[in-house]
Design a protein around this motif. Sequence first.
Motif, PDB file in Angstrom:
ATOM      1  N   VAL A 198       0.833  -1.210   0.000  1.00 32.55           N
ATOM      2  CA  VAL A 198       0.000   0.000   0.000  1.00 32.55           C
ATOM      3  C   VAL A 198       0.864   1.256   0.000  1.00 32.55           C
ATOM      4  CG1 VAL A 198      -1.666   1.350   1.337  1.00 32.55           C
ATOM      5  CG2 VAL A 198      -1.967  -1.123   1.075  1.00 32.55           C
ATOM      6  N   VAL A 199       1.831   1.306   0.915  1.00 36.18           N
ATOM      7  CA  VAL A 199       2.690   2.490   1.004  1.00 36.18           C
ATOM      8  C   VAL A 199       3.532   2.630  -0.254  1.00 36.18           C
ATOM      9  CG1 VAL A 199       4.614   3.527   2.263  1.00 36.18           C
ATOM     10  CG2 VAL A 199       2.727   2.490   3.515  1.00 36.18           C
ATOM     11  N   GLY A 200       4.063   1.504  -0.742  1.00 34.82           N
ATOM     12  CA  GLY A 200       4.898   1.562  -1.941  1.00 34.82           C
ATOM     13  C   GLY A 200       4.143   2.061  -3.152  1.00 34.82           C
ATOM     14  N   LEU A 201       2.932   1.532  -3.379  1.00 38.26           N
ATOM     15  CA  LEU A 201       2.138   1.966  -4.529  1.00 38.26           C
ATOM     16  C   LEU A 201       1.718   3.427  -4.396  1.00 38.26           C
ATOM     17  CD1 LEU A 201      -0.172  -1.118  -5.228  1.00 38.26           C
ATOM     18  CD2 LEU A 201       1.677  -0.244  -6.659  1.00 38.26           C
ATOM     19  N   ALA A 202       1.283   3.802  -3.195  1.00 39.87           N
ATOM     20  CA  ALA A 202       0.823   5.180  -2.990  1.00 39.87           C
ATOM     21  C   ALA A 202       1.943   6.180  -3.263  1.00 39.87           C
ATOM     22  CB  ALA A 202       0.284   5.351  -1.571  1.00 39.87           C
ATOM     23  N   LEU A 203       3.125   5.924  -2.693  1.00 44.93           N
ATOM     24  CA  LEU A 203       4.233   6.854  -2.892  1.00 44.93           C
ATOM     25  C   LEU A 203       4.752   6.820  -4.325  1.00 44.93           C
ATOM     26  CD1 LEU A 203       6.299   6.501   0.412  1.00 44.93           C
ATOM     27  CD2 LEU A 203       4.628   8.241  -0.222  1.00 44.93           C
ATOM     28  N   SER A 204       4.731   5.636  -4.945  1.00 42.53           N
ATOM     29  CA  SER A 204       5.193   5.539  -6.333  1.00 42.53           C
ATOM     30  C   SER A 204       4.320   6.366  -7.269  1.00 42.53           C
ATOM     31  CB  SER A 204       5.194   4.075  -6.789  1.00 42.53           C
ATOM     32  OG  SER A 204       6.098   3.322  -6.018  1.00 42.53           O
ATOM     33  N   LEU A 205       3.027   6.445  -6.958  1.00 40.18           N
ATOM     34  CA  LEU A 205       2.118   7.230  -7.797  1.00 40.18           C
ATOM     35  C   LEU A 205       2.136   8.713  -7.446  1.00 40.18           C
ATOM     36  CD1 LEU A 205      -0.956   4.804  -7.852  1.00 40.18           C
ATOM     37  CD2 LEU A 205       0.675   5.218  -9.698  1.00 40.18           C
ATOM     38  N   LEU A 206       2.269   9.015  -6.145  1.00 38.53           N
ATOM     39  CA  LEU A 206       2.158  10.405  -5.708  1.00 38.53           C
ATOM     40  C   LEU A 206       3.442  11.208  -5.888  1.00 38.53           C
ATOM     41  CD1 LEU A 206       0.053  10.085  -2.424  1.00 38.53           C
ATOM     42  CD2 LEU A 206      -0.652  11.123  -4.579  1.00 38.53           C
ATOM     43  N   LEU A 207       4.568  10.653  -5.450  1.00 38.38           N
ATOM     44  CA  LEU A 207       5.801  11.441  -5.402  1.00 38.38           C
ATOM     45  C   LEU A 207       6.218  12.020  -6.742  1.00 38.38           C
ATOM     46  CD1 LEU A 207       8.005   9.490  -2.820  1.00 38.38           C
ATOM     47  CD2 LEU A 207       6.600  11.512  -2.481  1.00 38.38           C
ATOM     48  N   PRO A 208       6.150  11.266  -7.855  1.00 37.41           N
ATOM     49  CA  PRO A 208       6.575  11.865  -9.130  1.00 37.41           C
ATOM     50  C   PRO A 208       5.730  13.057  -9.551  1.00 37.41           C
ATOM     51  CG  PRO A 208       6.491   9.475  -9.307  1.00 37.41           C
ATOM     52  CD  PRO A 208       5.827   9.832  -8.020  1.00 37.41           C
ATOM     53  N   ALA A 209       4.495  13.129  -9.064  1.00 39.65           N
ATOM     54  CA  ALA A 209       3.594  14.203  -9.490  1.00 39.65           C
ATOM     55  C   ALA A 209       3.639  15.410  -8.564  1.00 39.65           C
ATOM     56  CB  ALA A 209       2.160  13.680  -9.569  1.00 39.65           C
ATOM     57  N   LEU A 210       4.380  15.322  -7.456  1.00 38.61           N
ATOM     58  CA  LEU A 210       4.361  16.385  -6.457  1.00 38.61           C
ATOM     59  C   LEU A 210       5.574  17.290  -6.582  1.00 38.61           C
ATOM     60  CD1 LEU A 210       3.222  14.374  -3.297  1.00 38.61           C
ATOM     61  CD2 LEU A 210       1.820  15.838  -4.770  1.00 38.61           C
ATOM     62  N   ALA A 211       5.388  18.532  -6.143  1.00 39.48           N
ATOM     63  CA  ALA A 211       6.500  19.467  -6.031  1.00 39.48           C
ATOM     64  C   ALA A 211       7.410  19.024  -4.882  1.00 39.48           C
ATOM     65  CB  ALA A 211       5.966  20.880  -5.779  1.00 39.48           C
ATOM     66  N   PRO A 212       8.673  19.505  -4.859  1.00 39.33           N
ATOM     67  CA  PRO A 212       9.620  19.040  -3.832  1.00 39.33           C
ATOM     68  C   PRO A 212       9.101  19.157  -2.406  1.00 39.33           C
ATOM     69  CG  PRO A 212      10.792  20.248  -5.522  1.00 39.33           C
ATOM     70  CD  PRO A 212       9.319  20.370  -5.847  1.00 39.33           C
ATOM     71  N   LEU A 213       8.526  20.310  -2.035  1.00 40.33           N
ATOM     72  CA  LEU A 213       8.049  20.485  -0.661  1.00 40.33           C
ATOM     73  C   LEU A 213       6.910  19.525  -0.366  1.00 40.33           C
ATOM     74  CD1 LEU A 213       8.083  21.950   2.020  1.00 40.33           C
ATOM     75  CD2 LEU A 213       6.580  23.701   1.030  1.00 40.33           C
ATOM     76  N   ALA A 214       5.981  19.383  -1.313  1.00 36.77           N
ATOM     77  CA  ALA A 214       4.872  18.451  -1.116  1.00 36.77           C
ATOM     78  C   ALA A 214       5.370  17.020  -1.015  1.00 36.77           C
ATOM     79  CB  ALA A 214       3.879  18.585  -2.266  1.00 36.77           C
ATOM     80  N   ALA A 215       6.422  16.685  -1.781  1.00 37.60           N
ATOM     81  CA  ALA A 215       6.985  15.333  -1.719  1.00 37.60           C
ATOM     82  C   ALA A 215       7.615  15.076  -0.355  1.00 37.60           C
ATOM     83  CB  ALA A 215       8.022  15.147  -2.822  1.00 37.60           C
ATOM     84  N   VAL A 216       8.296  16.082   0.197  1.00 41.54           N
ATOM     85  CA  VAL A 216       8.891  15.941   1.530  1.00 41.54           C
ATOM     86  C   VAL A 216       7.799  15.727   2.572  1.00 41.54           C
ATOM     87  CG1 VAL A 216      10.171  17.158   3.337  1.00 41.54           C
ATOM     88  CG2 VAL A 216      10.961  17.271   0.975  1.00 41.54           C
ATOM     89  N   LEU A 217       6.742  16.541   2.508  1.00 40.99           N
ATOM     90  CA  LEU A 217       5.651  16.417   3.478  1.00 40.99           C
ATOM     91  C   LEU A 217       4.934  15.077   3.340  1.00 40.99           C
ATOM     92  CD1 LEU A 217       4.147  20.027   3.276  1.00 40.99           C
ATOM     93  CD2 LEU A 217       5.649  19.085   5.032  1.00 40.99           C
ATOM     94  N   THR A 218       4.710  14.644   2.112  1.00 39.12           N
ATOM     95  CA  THR A 218       4.030  13.362   1.887  1.00 39.12           C
ATOM     96  C   THR A 218       4.862  12.206   2.403  1.00 39.12           C
ATOM     97  OG1 THR A 218       2.905  14.260  -0.059  1.00 39.12           O
ATOM     98  CG2 THR A 218       3.019  11.860   0.127  1.00 39.12           C
ATOM     99  N   SER A 219       6.165  12.233   2.118  1.00 43.23           N
ATOM    100  CA  SER A 219       7.038  11.163   2.610  1.00 43.23           C
ATOM    101  C   SER A 219       7.094  11.170   4.128  1.00 43.23           C
ATOM    102  CB  SER A 219       8.444  11.333   2.024  1.00 43.23           C
ATOM    103  OG  SER A 219       8.420  11.248   0.619  1.00 43.23           O
TER     104      SER A 219
END
Length: 550
Positions: free
Chosen positions: A187-208
């Motif tokens: 679940v975590v792997g799929l969610a981050l694999s889909l979300l992180l490439p589409a997010l800006a750097p700050l949003a990617a840091v917060l999401t991670s």
Amino acid sequence: ANLARLQAAARGAGSFTVISDDDGMVRSSSLLQQIGDGYYPSLALATAAVYLDAGKLTPDFGEYDADSGAADAIRVVGTRGKRRIPVGLGLLTAVQFRGTGGPQGGAFRYVSAADVLAGRVDPRVLKGAIVLVGTTAPGLQDLRATPVNKEYPGVEVHANVIKSILDQHYKTHPDYASGIEFAQVIVVGLALSLLLPALAPLAAVLTSGFAFAAVVGLNWYAYRALDWTTDMFICLLLVAVLFVLNLAWGWFFEHRKGRALVSRFGEYVAPELVAQMAENPEAYTMEGESRELSVMFVDVRGFTTISEGLSPKALREYINLYLTAMSEDIRGSHQGTLDKYIGDAVMAFWGAPVAFADHASRAVATSLLMQASAARLNEDFQRRGWPPLAIGIGINSGLMHVGDMGSAIRRAYTVMGDAVNLGSRLEGITKVYGVGIAVGEATRLAAPEFVYRELDLVRVKGKNEPVAIFEPLGKPADLDPAVLDELAAWDGALAKVRAQDWDGAQGAIAALHAAHPQRALYTLYLERIAHWRADPPGAGWDGVTTFETK
């Protein structure tokens, strides 16, 4: 084995071997150990059995483990009660640590053995209690590394296990724990694999960070509320790896996009604009789009004569100095986009690829700056004995198509459209009116901070609708009062022309011409008035001058 004297007086015996994990940490305790052909309980299990007055220990086979003969629990049945102790591989049970260990740990009461032997301890402290006799001094080598304390008394490990057996409170690794661990990784792997490439750097840091905290929180809840011991290391490692990979790939990809942007737009716009664009390259594109822009055309007056009067080497230096000065003005403080050179002509525009709400004002300000630069160049050229330099500039604003256009062989980032064509016509019209700059009415309306001299109402070739054209003179604060007085007199004279008041118009323009004989505009209108006297335009005249050539 124990000393025979002690063994004879004891109701049971138990091993106190402590099993460490591969990292040296004590997290579990073995309840039964095979020694020779027999199985012997641990100190904790034997003590609990004595306390419960148990006659036997029975393996409890799980529903799914019966065929393998592996017990998943040990039952202790005695006259004081019965207990079921869950175990894992190797008949190990997880130690539920209470406190941080030692006299200051707060979980169990410590009493000095010396005080007991000396009679300094109240007997009521020990009455009815389970007492473990052990060592806590560092030199006696019974301090163990545990998750709660790297120097944890080994005897207290047994105390925790006994407490769990009696309270029936265990930290267990259920059979389905592996499924839970696998599910959270997926679940975590799929969610981050889909979300992180589409997010800006700050949003990617917060999401991670949120994913990391969610995994820790979920497993902590399972540990505290459900008494499950689950492995979250792989999932946390996955979060970190996906974040680092996306960060690295994002940096590499954005760096490449930034470099591509620099290479694509570096020839068109000023370096500071390229740097701004490189910070957010996805906001800019060479794809075709329609925008409100301002376009400029610049041309050298009499260039054919100039080229005939100079040697090839001198002509090259002449044109290079001129084009460099014009290009620097365009890309300088007003940040225009340099479109192309067409021989001695220059084409530029404002408002793309970086959008400017004041694109018209920037274009007009640049045109005034370019005329000043041309005047300085002209002085230098004449000192060298070269032909004089004079330029004409046409500016128009409106809706234009901008983007990467051309053929499969060669393409360029440029503008097209009716408003662009009018800008080109205005540059040619400057020769007729003897002015250095001519702008369309749309530009004048979009840049009202400048003072303009109206030149005429014209219908250029290729357009049916007439358009008012103007000469920008500068900002009011930069103009001499005499210039403003001249402009007011000209506005009055032009109104007389359009009213077909030939006598009044001729008198007013003649006075202006006498005061400013170098102004070709006044000469032009005096000639036109003479023509209109001989051939009146009639009552239906709209005051428009039609141009049949470009």
